[in-house]
Write a protein that holds these residues in place. Structure first.
Motif, PDB file in Angstrom:
ATOM      1  N   UNK A  43       0.714   2.984   8.374  1.00 47.06           N
ATOM      2  CA  UNK A  43       1.087   1.577   8.294  1.00 47.06           C
ATOM      3  C   UNK A  43       1.091   1.017   9.711  1.00 47.06           C
ATOM      4  N   UNK A  50       4.944   0.026   4.034  1.00 51.02           N
ATOM      5  CA  UNK A  50       5.574   1.256   3.529  1.00 51.02           C
ATOM      6  C   UNK A  50       6.100   1.023   2.117  1.00 51.02           C
ATOM      7  N   UNK A  72       4.130  10.559   3.444  1.00 52.20           N
ATOM      8  CA  UNK A  72       4.514  10.756   4.846  1.00 52.20           C
ATOM      9  C   UNK A  72       3.918   9.600   5.644  1.00 52.20           C
ATOM     10  N   UNK A  73       4.750   8.649   6.025  1.00 49.34           N
ATOM     11  CA  UNK A  73       4.214   7.485   6.724  1.00 49.34           C
ATOM     12  C   UNK A  73       3.935   7.765   8.199  1.00 49.34           C
ATOM     13  N   UNK A  75       2.386   5.689  11.883  1.00 44.66           N
ATOM     14  CA  UNK A  75       2.088   4.370  12.427  1.00 44.66           C
ATOM     15  C   UNK A  75       0.926   4.431  13.411  1.00 44.66           C
ATOM     16  N   UNK A  79      -2.272  10.044  15.629  1.00 40.84           N
ATOM     17  CA  UNK A  79      -1.334  11.102  15.229  1.00 40.84           C
ATOM     18  C   UNK A  79      -1.797  11.775  13.940  1.00 40.84           C
TER      19      UNK A  79
END
Lengths: 526, 237
Positions: A43, A50, A72-73, A75, A79
């Motif tokens: 997100x 979310x 599993x959010x 940003x 990553x």
């Protein structure tokens, strides 16, 4: 016994290189089996997004009570990319993942890691628009062909598009006019550079005349990767071939870097990495041309629903949402970007099918319209784009400062009006590194001139060499090379034990064979 | 005999003080903190400073909070091998060569290299509670500081005492954001997940906060569009 142990160890060692078995479509999806699906979702540091993921999961789980989806959010795409790479090595990838095609190209270096979707997309029962689905899925033809094509790598579909955006130039129209200019219908590079330089004029007190402040960076670019890519495309300079041949170190790039250097030296131009978010400067009246994703539109403008600066720093101005600067206004060209969804292969084919059912659910109209309305995104399906709900949403731009924030809806419209003018760069293992390199050259030139260094032919040649080496662009499959090995770190303890075990067993066998030979020799010679 | 003892004591004191002062004496070509503060943005800077906390290491780049007796230096993405990163323990003296930069109000040294030198210094937390609403606070940017007797306020309209990520869009392991007030004014504090991950005491302490708790805090005076302290310790009173 020793041989058995050796075979086991060898089999274990081979498993990693062989990978999983290719996915085979089950006869049918067994609703009596329970599955836990892990979904890594990106997100834009936006809780509404979310919330929409959570709602989509809840709705999906009602339709398929035998599937639990764990969100599993994230940003940050970077990553996700790093975590996927790490988890490929340990066989613990998520089931479904939001990602970029450039990144998938690297994931594909693992054997049967990412699920090719060709067969699934067209499956009559569980594919797009399939008869056995418990929801209304768009047909293959209803997914925008340009966006679908972006998910095709080496002749196979490895993802489906989830949302699409492009870049927009958010303009302080008030200041442009204050400087004596009128915004053209389509922004050009020449216009932007000229106005940016004009905005550097100072008043008698040493402040910038246009804003009366001591800070003014008229032109700030968020993604210098995109800046270089789009400039090269518009000016006809080389970037890369579909096969992965790097063309970026050319004379067009050199000329573009000289232009960047000229305006960075006068401080009329800067970048996100050097100065900070374009939105913060724009909203404080310290920037005139702020280029950022259409998916960042809710941060742009005096009345932006999201802001990182305090209210007392906000300056009131009129925001124009325009395409990124162009070379030929009659033939605008801009990047297509945004999240796609890939499915990871697993040993349990029912689990893989459950993952695909969820991934496909993200293309349904309800999810598409809800998510696209959180930012300046565009739904990737014709059904969602043409839905009454979405049409109504677009028509209500400016009605309020939240859901119908004018700048956000203008940003979405900008892409809808220019879908035919978008392009993507070639995707191959290493293309993510080339993107980084493209932006790095702009960053380095900008920093150098700010530090009073001379940017000339010799500098550019050295820069080319440095960037080429840093991103390993001279090595085929750059992303799978040394850089990744470095990131993955030392061998895991289990691997070390395995190798040590193998070495010990071979040493024991060699010793045993040696002793046997000596005994035989002795027997023969006694 | 007494005279000899007195002379020896005097000598030992003199040597001790000389040792103390030499640890803060700058080497040839090294800036004092005042010179660093006065240096123009984008200019080359050379400083001697002491590691106070390590924020992150990735791809041979380290981000480190450092400080000498006169002020702090935030080192962003400094060239550093993983092996050298392990040597950067709290108090370690390093000579840093890089460029002064500013990002969203945060003054930092970028594109830096470093070498480890002999010497050690660990800063005591400076109580800046009374400076929170004063312009002079920025003079202590990046220093190790403390905040005393503050009251935890609701982090958002839901009444939560903390949020994962700035707007609650994150999850366990992400940065924690919380608010605390003093003197009728409310400020935002962050547990930066690279500096203090979810296994740390401070991460657990913030997750256990309740609105209305009285707390003392320590941390580094980071800046992002205004003061944005990176908290390393929270104690509920």
């Amino acid at each position: 016994m020793l041989l058995a142990a050796l075979m086991l160890l060898l089999a274990g060692g081979c498993h990693g290189s062989r990978g999983l078995e290719p996915f085979v479509m089950p006869e049918e999806f067994d609703l009596s089996l329970r599955h836990e699906i892990v979904f890594w979702a990106k997100n834009d540091t936006n809780k509404n997004q979310t919330r929409i993921y959570e709602q989509a999961i809840a709705d999906f789980e009602k339709l398929y009570p035998n599937i639990d989806v764990n969100l599993r959010p994230y940003t940050d795409y970077g990553r996700i990319y790093n975590d996927v790479i790490t988890n490929i090595a340990t066989g613990t990838t998520p089931n479904v993942c939001i990602t970029y095609p450039d990144h998938i190209a690297t994931y594909l270096t693992g054997v049967n890691v990412v699920l090719p979707l060709d067969g699934l997309l067209e499956d009559e029962r569980y594919g797009l628009g399939g008869s056995m689905l418990k929801y209304d899925s768009p047909s293959f033809a209803e997914v925008m062909p340009q966006f679908m094509a972006e998910c095709r790598i080496d002749g196979h579909y490895y993802a489906v598009p989830f949302m699409r955006s492009t870049e927009a130039c958010y303009v302080n129209k008030t200041y442009v006019e204050k400087l004596g200019y009128t915004l053209p219908e389509v922004l050009t590079w020449d216009f932007v550079w000229e106005v940016a330089e004009a905005a550097m004029a100072k008043d008698g007190s040493g402040n910038y005349a246009v804003n009366g402040q001591d800070i003014m960076i008229p032109f700030i670019y968020k993604s210098t990767d995109n800046m270089m890519i789009q400039m090269l495309r518009q000016y006809g300079g080389g970037y890369a071939t579909a096969e992965g041949e790097v063309l970026i170190f050319n004379d067009t790039t050199r000329e573009l870097l000289y232009t960047v250097a000229e305006h960075a030296e006068s401080r009329a131009f800067s970048t996100f990495k050097i100065s900070s978010y374009p939105a913060n400067f724009l909203n404080a009246g310290q920037c005139i041309f702020a280029v950022d994703s259409t998916a960042g539109a809710t941060w742009m403008g005096t009345d932006a629903p999201l802001s990182d600066i305090s209210a007392d720093k906000l300056v009131r101005f009129e925001t124009a949402v325009m395409t990124v600067p162009q070379v030929d206004p009659a033939a605008p060209q801009m990047i297509s970007q945004g999240p796609s969804v890939c499915v990871f292969n697993k040993s349990d084919q029912q689990e893989v099918l459950a993952s695909w059912l969820f991934a496909q659910y993200l293309l349904t109209d309800g999810v598409q319209t809800a998510y696209s309305e959180t930012e300046g995104y565009v739904p990737v399906t014709a059904t969602a784009q043409n839905s009454a709900e979405y049409r109504d949403y677009l028509a209500r731009g400016g009605e309020d400062l939240s859901e119908h924030y004018e700048v956000k809806i203008k940003a979405a419209r900008l892409l809808l009006d220019n879908i035919g003018n978008t392009f993507v760069t070639p995707v191959y293992n290493g293309s993510a590194s080339l993107r980084d390199a493209a932006g790095q050259m702009i960053e380095e030139v900008t920093k150098s001139v700010r530090r009073q260094e001379t940017v000339d032919d010799e500098y550019i040649e050295q820069l080319y060499g440095r960037v080429n080496a840093l991103y390993r662009l001279d090595q085929k499959n750059a992303a799978g090379g040394g850089a990744e090995r470095e990131r993955l770190g030392p061998l895991p303890q289990t691997a070390k034990l395995l190798l040590a075990g193998l070495a010990a067993i071979w040493a024991f066998i060699a010793l045993y064979a040696g002793i046997t030979q000596v005994k035989k020799w002795k027997n023969r010679h006694i | 005999m007494k005279k000899i003892i007195v002379v020896l004591l005097a000598l030992s004191f003199a040597l001790a003080f000389a040792g103390c002062s030499s640890s803060d004496t700058k080497s040839e070509g090294v800036m004092t903190h005042a010179e660093y503060t006065a240096a123009a943005l984008d200019s080359k800077v050379v400083v001697e400073t002491y590691v106070q906390a390590k924020q992150s290491w990735w791809d041979n780049k380290a981000t480190v909070y450092t400080q000498d007796k006169d002020g702090a230096y935030f080192l962003y993405n400094m060239a550093c091998s993983e092996e050298d990163y392990a040597k950067l323990t709290t108090g370690t003296k390093i000579k840093v060569t890089g460029y002064k930069a500013e990002w969203a109000g945060e003054v930092e040294i970028i594109d830096a290299t470093f070498e480890i030198e002999k010497g050690s210094f660990v800063a005591k937390a400076l109580d800046v509670t009374a400076m929170l609403d004063k312009a002079e606070l920025i003079d202590h940017q990046n220093e190790f500081v403390s905040f005393k007797d503050m009251t935890v306020e609701a982090a958002d309209d839901s009444g939560a005492a903390f949020l994962y990520s700035w707007d609650g869009s994150g999850q366990d392991g992400d940065d924690l954001y919380f608010k605390a007030s003093v003197g009728g004014k409310t400020y935002t504090f962050t547990v930066e997940s690279y500096l203090c991950d979810k296994t740390t005491n401070v991460y657990a302490a913030v997750k256990a906060l309740n609105v209305g708790d009285k707390i003392d805090m320590e941390g580094f005076l980071y800046w992002y569009e205004g003061v944005n302290p990176h908290i390393t310790s929270v104690k509920v009173k």
